[in-house]
Design a protein around this motif. Structure first.
Motif, PDB file in Angstrom:
ATOM      1  N   ARG A   1       0.873  -1.098   0.069  1.00 32.00           N
ATOM      2  CA  ARG A   1       0.102  -0.040   0.009  1.00 32.00           C
ATOM      3  C   ARG A   1       0.805   1.327   0.125  1.00 32.00           C
ATOM      4  NH1 ARG A   1      -3.682  -3.127   3.337  1.00 32.00           N
ATOM      5  NH2 ARG A   1      -2.713  -2.654   4.984  1.00 32.00           N
ATOM      6  N   LEU A   2       1.946   1.169   0.308  1.00 29.34           N
ATOM      7  CA  LEU A   2       2.765   2.208   0.396  1.00 29.34           C
ATOM      8  C   LEU A   2       3.435   3.188  -0.814  1.00 29.34           C
ATOM      9  CD1 LEU A   2       5.796   1.237   2.985  1.00 29.34           C
ATOM     10  CD2 LEU A   2       3.758   2.609   3.384  1.00 29.34           C
ATOM     11  N   PRO A   3       3.452   2.352  -1.829  1.00 33.52           N
ATOM     12  CA  PRO A   3       3.623   2.991  -3.185  1.00 33.52           C
ATOM     13  C   PRO A   3       2.354   4.068  -3.538  1.00 33.52           C
ATOM     14  CG  PRO A   3       4.102   0.873  -3.540  1.00 33.52           C
ATOM     15  CD  PRO A   3       3.463   1.080  -2.208  1.00 33.52           C
ATOM     16  N   LYS A   4       1.202   3.524  -3.126  1.00 32.95           N
ATOM     17  CA  LYS A   4      -0.123   4.293  -3.505  1.00 32.95           C
ATOM     18  C   LYS A   4      -0.235   5.629  -2.426  1.00 32.95           C
ATOM     19  CE  LYS A   4      -5.054   3.563  -4.164  1.00 32.95           C
ATOM     20  NZ  LYS A   4      -6.188   2.847  -4.228  1.00 32.95           N
ATOM     21  N   TYR A   5      -0.008   5.437  -1.479  1.00 31.93           N
ATOM     22  CA  TYR A   5       0.445   6.614  -0.325  1.00 31.93           C
ATOM     23  C   TYR A   5       1.328   7.610  -0.898  1.00 31.93           C
ATOM     24  CZ  TYR A   5      -2.030   4.164   3.670  1.00 31.93           C
ATOM     25  OH  TYR A   5      -2.894   3.239   4.227  1.00 31.93           O
ATOM     26  N   HIS A   6       2.321   7.007  -1.538  1.00 34.85           N
ATOM     27  CA  HIS A   6       3.328   8.108  -1.946  1.00 34.85           C
ATOM     28  C   HIS A   6       3.304   8.590  -3.243  1.00 34.85           C
ATOM     29  CE1 HIS A   6       7.330   8.887  -3.974  1.00 34.85           C
ATOM     30  NE2 HIS A   6       7.860   9.034  -2.875  1.00 34.85           N
ATOM     31  N   ARG A   7       2.230   8.070  -3.931  1.00 33.91           N
ATOM     32  CA  ARG A   7       1.629   8.669  -5.280  1.00 33.91           C
ATOM     33  C   ARG A   7       0.543   9.881  -5.050  1.00 33.91           C
ATOM     34  NH1 ARG A   7      -2.603   7.070  -8.386  1.00 33.91           N
ATOM     35  NH2 ARG A   7      -2.494   5.015  -7.378  1.00 33.91           N
ATOM     36  N   TYR A   8      -0.276   9.547  -4.061  1.00 32.00           N
ATOM     37  CA  TYR A   8      -1.270  10.448  -3.617  1.00 32.00           C
ATOM     38  C   TYR A   8      -0.589  11.676  -3.060  1.00 32.00           C
ATOM     39  CZ  TYR A   8      -5.330   7.845  -5.091  1.00 32.00           C
ATOM     40  OH  TYR A   8      -6.309   7.418  -6.186  1.00 32.00           O
ATOM     41  N   LEU A   9       0.206  11.414  -2.081  1.00 32.29           N
ATOM     42  CA  LEU A   9       0.821  12.451  -1.526  1.00 32.29           C
ATOM     43  C   LEU A   9       1.613  13.339  -2.568  1.00 32.29           C
ATOM     44  CD1 LEU A   9       2.051  10.597   1.695  1.00 32.29           C
ATOM     45  CD2 LEU A   9       0.411  12.364   1.639  1.00 32.29           C
ATOM     46  N   GLY A  10       2.259  12.649  -3.452  1.00 30.53           N
ATOM     47  CA  GLY A  10       2.780  13.629  -4.338  1.00 30.53           C
ATOM     48  C   GLY A  10       2.086  14.317  -5.093  1.00 30.53           C
ATOM     49  N   GLU A  11       0.724  13.767  -5.582  1.00 29.96           N
ATOM     50  CA  GLU A  11      -0.043  14.742  -6.203  1.00 29.96           C
ATOM     51  C   GLU A  11      -0.970  15.823  -5.434  1.00 29.96           C
ATOM     52  OE1 GLU A  11      -3.213  11.546  -7.246  1.00 29.96           O
ATOM     53  OE2 GLU A  11      -1.626  10.921  -8.690  1.00 29.96           O
ATOM     54  N   LEU A  12      -0.696  15.611  -4.157  1.00 27.83           N
ATOM     55  CA  LEU A  12      -1.200  16.876  -3.289  1.00 27.83           C
ATOM     56  C   LEU A  12      -0.209  17.778  -3.330  1.00 27.83           C
ATOM     57  CD1 LEU A  12      -2.621  14.503  -0.170  1.00 27.83           C
ATOM     58  CD2 LEU A  12      -4.112  16.068  -1.721  1.00 27.83           C
ATOM     59  N   LEU A  13       1.062  17.401  -3.124  1.00 30.88           N
ATOM     60  CA  LEU A  13       1.984  18.548  -3.261  1.00 30.88           C
ATOM     61  C   LEU A  13       1.988  19.086  -4.531  1.00 30.88           C
ATOM     62  CD1 LEU A  13       5.065  16.613  -1.700  1.00 30.88           C
ATOM     63  CD2 LEU A  13       3.967  18.498  -0.663  1.00 30.88           C
ATOM     64  N   ASP A  14       1.662  18.692  -5.658  1.00 34.69           N
ATOM     65  CA  ASP A  14       1.649  19.332  -6.908  1.00 34.69           C
ATOM     66  C   ASP A  14       0.364  20.300  -6.950  1.00 34.69           C
ATOM     67  OD1 ASP A  14       3.906  17.913  -7.929  1.00 34.69           O
ATOM     68  OD2 ASP A  14       2.325  16.246  -8.976  1.00 34.69           O
ATOM     69  N   LYS A  15      -0.586  19.837  -6.081  1.00 39.87           N
ATOM     70  CA  LYS A  15      -1.802  20.876  -5.886  1.00 39.87           C
ATOM     71  C   LYS A  15      -1.376  21.827  -4.698  1.00 39.87           C
ATOM     72  CE  LYS A  15      -4.777  17.172  -7.256  1.00 39.87           C
ATOM     73  NZ  LYS A  15      -6.180  16.546  -6.908  1.00 39.87           N
ATOM     74  N   ASP A  16      -0.144  22.154  -4.159  1.00 36.33           N
ATOM     75  CA  ASP A  16       0.243  22.994  -3.275  1.00 36.33           C
ATOM     76  C   ASP A  16      -0.656  22.764  -1.810  1.00 36.33           C
ATOM     77  OD1 ASP A  16       1.926  24.745  -2.589  1.00 36.33           O
ATOM     78  OD2 ASP A  16       0.717  26.485  -2.830  1.00 36.33           O
TER      79      ASP A  16
END
Length: 212
Positions: free
Chosen positions: A13-28
């Motif tokens: 499940r960790l890669p999914k967390y990492h991906r979504y958190l990266g998308e949140l950062l992209d949205k500031d």
């Protein structure tokens, strides 16, 4: 806590967390609660907290999670702060598709060379790679400090190829060949069986239709 004490279900499940958190950062977005994260990812807030607690306390009561810090920490847990040199074996359609994927370098995986046993493929240029003869694998691995081999070859010959890779110190194999490989305990194999995944999709679609 060592990863041997943590279930593979959590690790996957960790890669999914990492991906979504990266998308949140992209949205500031720089702060998020487990409840808000659960609405985005689809896991329950309790599941998220349990998963992350396996690796230490990342959240703060009344504050939630620092998105950037959590993204970075999960990246470290996944080993994405390291650099890995890889070779790709098999220059067919699947191998070419993987060779052309630009995401590897961002994640710290550097594909250094592409190999094939077919004389018609040897010498062809695919992306930035000239396809090399598979007979040269051992020499190349020893001379270029290769960590990982990506296997995109047919079932026949896959085990022999892996035996050769193991003999020159390869410790990680990303296996797309439809075969369960036999390797020493200190060699890690991650299997990606496209047919099995497709069959799973077929089953789920059948079950969904029967419920209607």
């Amino acid at each position: 806590m060592g990863s041997k004490n943590i279930s593979m279900a959590v690790i996957r499940r960790l890669p999914k967390y990492h991906r979504y958190l990266g998308e949140l950062l992209d949205k500031d977005i720089h702060r998020i609660s487990s409840k808000e994260l659960s609405e985005i990812i689809g896991f329950t807030a309790s599941q998220i907290r349990q998963d992350l607690n396996n690796f230490g306390g990342f959240g703060q009561q009344g504050y939630g999670y620092n998105v950037e810090a959590l993204h970075n920490e999960i990246g470290k847990i996944l080993g994405l702060d390291r650099k890995y040199n890889a070779i790709l074996i098999g220059a067919g359609n699947l191998g070419q598709a993987i060779a052309n994927y630009s995401g590897f370098r961002k994640a710290g995986f550097e594909v250094k060379a592409l190999f094939d046993a077919n004389p018609k493929m040897i010498g062809l240029k695919i992306r930035d790679f000239e396809v090399l003869d598979s007979e040269e694998i051992e020499k190349y691995v020893e001379e270029h400090n290769i960590d990982i081999a990506i296997l995109c070859i047919p079932k026949n010959g896959a085990q022999d190829t892996v035996n050769r890779l193991v003999s020159v110190g390869i410790k990680g194999i990303w296996n797309f060949a439809p075969i369960d490989l036999e390797v020493p305990k200190d060699v890690i194999v991650e299997n990606v069986n496209l047919t099995e995944s497709l069959f799973t999709l077929s089953y789920l679609m059948k079950e969904s239709e029967e419920e209607l």
